[in-house]
Design a protein around this motif. Structure first.
Motif, PDB file in Angstrom:
ATOM      1  N   SER A 186       0.810  -1.222   0.000  1.00 38.07           N
ATOM      2  CA  SER A 186       0.000   0.000   0.000  1.00 38.07           C
ATOM      3  C   SER A 186       0.839   1.266   0.000  1.00 38.07           C
ATOM      4  O   SER A 186       0.303   2.352   0.075  1.00 38.07           O
ATOM      5  N   GLY A 187       2.153   1.138  -0.035  1.00 38.87           N
ATOM      6  CA  GLY A 187       3.004   2.327  -0.011  1.00 38.87           C
ATOM      7  C   GLY A 187       4.402   1.891   0.363  1.00 38.87           C
ATOM      8  O   GLY A 187       4.722   0.702   0.308  1.00 38.87           O
ATOM      9  N   ASP A 188       5.219   2.842   0.766  1.00 39.68           N
ATOM     10  CA  ASP A 188       6.578   2.515   1.208  1.00 39.68           C
ATOM     11  C   ASP A 188       6.557   2.361   2.722  1.00 39.68           C
ATOM     12  O   ASP A 188       5.994   3.204   3.420  1.00 39.68           O
ATOM     13  N   PRO A 189       7.181   1.280   3.257  1.00 37.18           N
ATOM     14  CA  PRO A 189       7.160   1.106   4.722  1.00 37.18           C
ATOM     15  C   PRO A 189       7.732   2.310   5.461  1.00 37.18           C
ATOM     16  O   PRO A 189       7.350   2.577   6.596  1.00 37.18           O
ATOM     17  N   PHE A 190       8.640   3.055   4.825  1.00 42.21           N
ATOM     18  CA  PHE A 190       9.226   4.206   5.515  1.00 42.21           C
ATOM     19  C   PHE A 190       8.278   5.408   5.547  1.00 42.21           C
ATOM     20  O   PHE A 190       8.620   6.449   6.100  1.00 42.21           O
ATOM     21  N   SER A 191       7.068   5.257   4.966  1.00 38.66           N
ATOM     22  CA  SER A 191       6.052   6.311   5.097  1.00 38.66           C
ATOM     23  C   SER A 191       5.300   6.146   6.409  1.00 38.66           C
ATOM     24  O   SER A 191       4.529   7.010   6.804  1.00 38.66           O
ATOM     25  N   GLY A 192       5.508   5.015   7.081  1.00 37.52           N
ATOM     26  CA  GLY A 192       4.769   4.738   8.314  1.00 37.52           C
ATOM     27  C   GLY A 192       3.406   4.132   8.034  1.00 37.52           C
ATOM     28  O   GLY A 192       2.734   3.665   8.936  1.00 37.52           O
ATOM     29  N   LYS A 193       3.005   4.166   6.772  1.00 37.20           N
ATOM     30  CA  LYS A 193       1.675   3.629   6.440  1.00 37.20           C
ATOM     31  C   LYS A 193       1.875   2.561   5.375  1.00 37.20           C
ATOM     32  O   LYS A 193       1.944   2.868   4.191  1.00 37.20           O
ATOM     33  N   PHE A 194       2.005   1.352   5.811  1.00 37.91           N
ATOM     34  CA  PHE A 194       2.267   0.273   4.853  1.00 37.91           C
ATOM     35  C   PHE A 194       1.562  -0.991   5.301  1.00 37.91           C
ATOM     36  O   PHE A 194       1.538  -1.323   6.486  1.00 37.91           O
ATOM     37  N   SER A 195       0.989  -1.675   4.341  1.00 42.21           N
ATOM     38  CA  SER A 195       0.633  -3.071   4.562  1.00 42.21           C
ATOM     39  C   SER A 195       0.717  -3.760   3.211  1.00 42.21           C
ATOM     40  O   SER A 195       0.809  -3.107   2.176  1.00 42.21           O
ATOM     41  N   GLY A 196       0.707  -5.093   3.223  1.00 41.59           N
ATOM     42  CA  GLY A 196       0.766  -5.829   1.971  1.00 41.59           C
ATOM     43  C   GLY A 196       2.037  -6.644   1.847  1.00 41.59           C
ATOM     44  O   GLY A 196       2.836  -6.731   2.779  1.00 41.59           O
ATOM     45  N   GLY A 197       2.181  -7.247   0.665  1.00 39.00           N
ATOM     46  CA  GLY A 197       3.326  -8.117   0.426  1.00 39.00           C
ATOM     47  C   GLY A 197       4.428  -7.342  -0.282  1.00 39.00           C
ATOM     48  O   GLY A 197       4.156  -6.451  -1.074  1.00 39.00           O
ATOM     49  N   TYR A 198       5.680  -7.688   0.000  1.00 38.38           N
ATOM     50  CA  TYR A 198       6.776  -6.948  -0.602  1.00 38.38           C
ATOM     51  C   TYR A 198       8.098  -7.678  -0.448  1.00 38.38           C
ATOM     52  O   TYR A 198       8.237  -8.582   0.379  1.00 38.38           O
ATOM     53  N   VAL A 199       9.039  -7.268  -1.273  1.00 37.40           N
ATOM     54  CA  VAL A 199      10.430  -7.664  -1.060  1.00 37.40           C
ATOM     55  C   VAL A 199      11.065  -6.471  -0.368  1.00 37.40           C
ATOM     56  O   VAL A 199      11.076  -5.357  -0.905  1.00 37.40           O
ATOM     57  N   ASN A 200      11.546  -6.675   0.862  1.00 37.26           N
ATOM     58  CA  ASN A 200      12.062  -5.529   1.610  1.00 37.26           C
ATOM     59  C   ASN A 200      13.531  -5.267   1.298  1.00 37.26           C
ATOM     60  O   ASN A 200      14.241  -6.142   0.796  1.00 37.26           O
TER      61      ASN A 200
END
Ligand SMILES: Cc1cc2nc3c(=O)[nH]c(=O)nc-3n(C[C@H](O)[C@H](O)[C@H](O)COP(=O)(O)OP(=O)(O)OC[C@H]3O[C@@H](n4cnc5c(N)ncnc54)[C@H](O)[C@@H]3O)c2cc1C
Length: 613
Positions: A186-200
């Motif tokens: 749902s966005g970039d984890p460093f925005s503080g607002k993230f959920s979902g699947g990703y390669v970090n």
């Protein structure tokens, strides 16, 4: 006193080295760092990203703690590593590089810490790192369009990067599958607002493809400064107090070095950065802690604060492995030490700085509990909470409990917040390791290949403790995280883990999973039944190595050990800057939050003493 400095920092680990490097930017400020371990900065086992599991349990690198038998896990003992070397846990961690959630950091302020929220801490997540952009091919293959430059660091010391992978089909199958289930990033984890699947991202230098940690990023560039002194193989035994004034004042530290007792004076402050188990231990050894415990151990009480060593929170992780179809490449052959696979991987790493040795081999997601956010989700969650509250009064007590509980309930009801960290690695898990180290991965001679899906609870309500059992600094503390003891934790963990069954049956990942294939030893054939999932969640539980909160930043009456400026309650001249002060388990991995807190701590200290003006 044998020597005198402005600041003594106990712990040359993640947070300690950040604060040491920042304070000594001012040549007029002298800092001494005391580290129990030694320096291994050039050791290939530390620098090569995929080798981190191989050092766990070794006394040269690791305190190698073990928990007491865990009641919530039917008596299972959990190995719990913590770095014991220059760089601390940042030098032996799994390199996953993920920021905390805005909701969690905002909660720190709401718990009673004025000035701590995402707006204030967010800029520090940017300050400590530089993210390298992936090549177009890797960006496309790994589905990295979520990266948002405006929230990423571009000139911080820690180097972060993505794997330069454009062939392995498993990472993108994972991300696409989680997306197909309704949880795209749902966005970039460093925005503080993230959920979902990703390669970090990983804390890996994109040029050298080696680990970037507090030792290389903060200590190496600062170590030749004449005002920075580091003493290694030195165990801090206690903090020295001047008790003549109205409140006790920390004036130095007693250490054990080369068989001798040495006393070190701090003109301004003693700063604890000894980590989640080291910092509360040192407070207790020095007379700051629960009066009852201290008197029993004949330690003179300086400040009676029963909160010291309490509030321990950690992410339990349960996992299940699935055999993959013939020909699907995983790292099982490497973990079995297959000479051909090891040789090929080493060759690829040495020649091209790529392949399985260059990366962490994980793909992740931060997900809500599907059962609680679907069509009947709200009523299911309400029912679960009602049943638990009626039949099981919370095993955690104290004034923090209602605030903590309210926060966790709000996260579980929110589709946009991850309650669980579900991640996958491409090898078979051993869910009952005998020792602390690399034997969490199966090394038997079986030629089969597997993927393992892990479910880690982000916000456990079970809170445990770490306390000394003697006045001898050489003895390890007794650690009881109380994993899955709170019934809501078990309920959530089991529901997260059984979602693995849905994930492996969903395309595109399903194409890689062998129908009717084997699972890891001890895993049920199906985790669909909630009671089966609960039992197996307990059996397979391990630590994600993210313990925090044993010297929580909270008002004292709410369970706190330090105030919002990180001063230890009831004492002058003593501050804590490490993972122990984080009041609430981080959402996802902890290192970024530790770096951000340490950077902010350095600013608070500089401001207070007019350093660098
Ligand atoms: C195996 C493992 C895997 C992890 N994986 C990840 C991951 O993939 N991603 C992530 O974000 N986080 C991960 N973490 C967590 C993260 O690395 C830690 O939360 C963080 O590094 C803790 O920093 P700290 O400053 O609190 O403590 P540390 O970095 O542990 O530093 C404490 C230092 O104090 C020293 N010390 C302690 N007591 C004394 C004493 N009495 N005298 C002198 N020195 C003392 C220790 O030797 C150590 O060097 C992992 C941690 C571990 C252990």
């Amino acid at each position: 006193m044998d020597s005198e400095h402005d600041f003594i920092i106990v712990g040359g680990g993640t947070s300690g080295l950040v604060v040491a490097a920042r304070l000594t930017e001012d040549p007029n400020t002298s800092v001494l760092v005391v580290e129990a371990g030694t320096e291994h900065t050039n050791d290939p086992r530390i620098r090569t990203p995929a080798f981190w599991l191989s050092v766990l349990g070794s006394p040269d690198f690791d305190w190698a703690y073990k928990t007491v038998p865990q009641k919530g896990l039917d008596g299972k003992v959990i190995p719990l590593s913590q770095g014991k070397l220059i760089g601390g846990s940042s030098a032996i961690n799994g390199l996953a590089f993920v920021a905390n959630s805005k909701a969690a950091v905002d909660a720190w302020g709401a718990f009673g810490n004025p000035g701590w929220d995402w707006e204030t801490l967010g800029p520090y997540y940017k300050r400590f790192h530089t993210l390298a952009h992936p090549s177009d091919a890797a960006g496309k293959h790994l589905r990295l369009s979520y990266v948002d430059e405006s929230v990423r660091g571009c000139d911080g010391p820690i180097k972060a990067s993505f794997p330069e992978e454009s062939k392995d089909p498993l990472p993108n199958a994972w991300v696409d599958t989680i997306g197909a289930l309704g949880f795209p990033a749902s966005g970039d984890p460093f925005s503080g607002k993230f959920s979902g699947g990703y390669v970090n991202a990983l804390s890996v230098d994109p040029e050298s493809r080696t680990r970037s940690d507090a030792a290389t990023a903060y200590f190496e560039p600062a170590k030749s400064r004449p005002n920075l002194h580091v003493v290694t193989s030195a165990l801090a035994e206690k903090i020295l107090f001047d008790t003549a004034g109205a409140s006790p004042k920390a004036v130095g530290v007693q250490i054990q070095k080369d068989g001798k007792t040495v006393t070190l004076a701090a003109k301004k402050e003693v700063i604890l950065a000894a980590g989640v188990f080291g910092s509360p231990k040192l407070l207790e050894l020095s007379g700051v802690g629960n009066r009852e415990l201290l008197e029993k151990l004949n330690i003179p009480v300086v400040v009676d604060n029963p909160n010291v060593g309490e509030n321990l929170q950690d992410h339990p992780v349960s996992s299940v492995s699935f055999e993959v179809e013939e020909g699907v490449k995983t790292i099982d052959a490497l973990t079995r030490q297959d000479p051909e696979a090891v040789g090929a991987a080493m060759q690829e790493y040495m020649t091209n700085k790529s392949g399985p040795f260059a990366v962490g081999n994980f793909t992740g997601s931060l997900l809500p509990v599907a059962d609680f956010v679907g069509p009947d989700g709200k009523s299911t969650l309400d029912q679960v909470i009602k049943q638990i509250t009626a039949s099981n009064p919370s095993p955690s007590s104290g004034d923090f409990t209602p605030h903590h509980t309210e926060f966790v309930h709000s996260v579980l009801a929110n589709r946009a917040e991850g309650a669980g960290n579900l991640f996958m690695y491409a090898a078979c898990a051993n869910v009952n390791p005998d020792s602390v180290g690399a034997d969490i991965i199966v090394k038997d001679a079986s030629p089969a290949n597997f993927v393992t899906i892990c479910a880690a609870l982000c916000y456990p309500l079970s809170r445990g403790s770490a306390h000394i059992t003697s006045s001898n600094a050489a003895d390890l503390s007794v650690i009881d995280p109380r994993y899955l003891e709170h019934p809501l934790d078990l309920e959530v963990q089991a529901r997260l883990l059984r979602y693995a069954e849905t994930i492996v049956r969903t395309e595109p990942l399903s194409k890689f999973i062998k129908r009717g294939g084997r699972r890891n030893a001890g895993a049920p054939a199906d985790l669909g039944d909630l009671d089966v999932a609960k039992q197996y969640s307990k059996l397979s539980a391990l630590s994600c190595w993210h313990p925090t909160s044993t010297c929580a930043m909270l008002p004292r009456e709410r369970g706190g050990v330090v105030d919002a400026r990180l001063h230890v309650h009831g004492v002058e001249g003593l501050r804590i800057v490490d993972s122990s002060i984080i009041p609430l388990a981080t959402r996802g991995n902890t290192q970024t939050t530790v770096y951000a807190v340490a950077e902010r701590a350095a600013d608070l200290i500089k401001k207070e003493y007019g350093i660098g003006n």
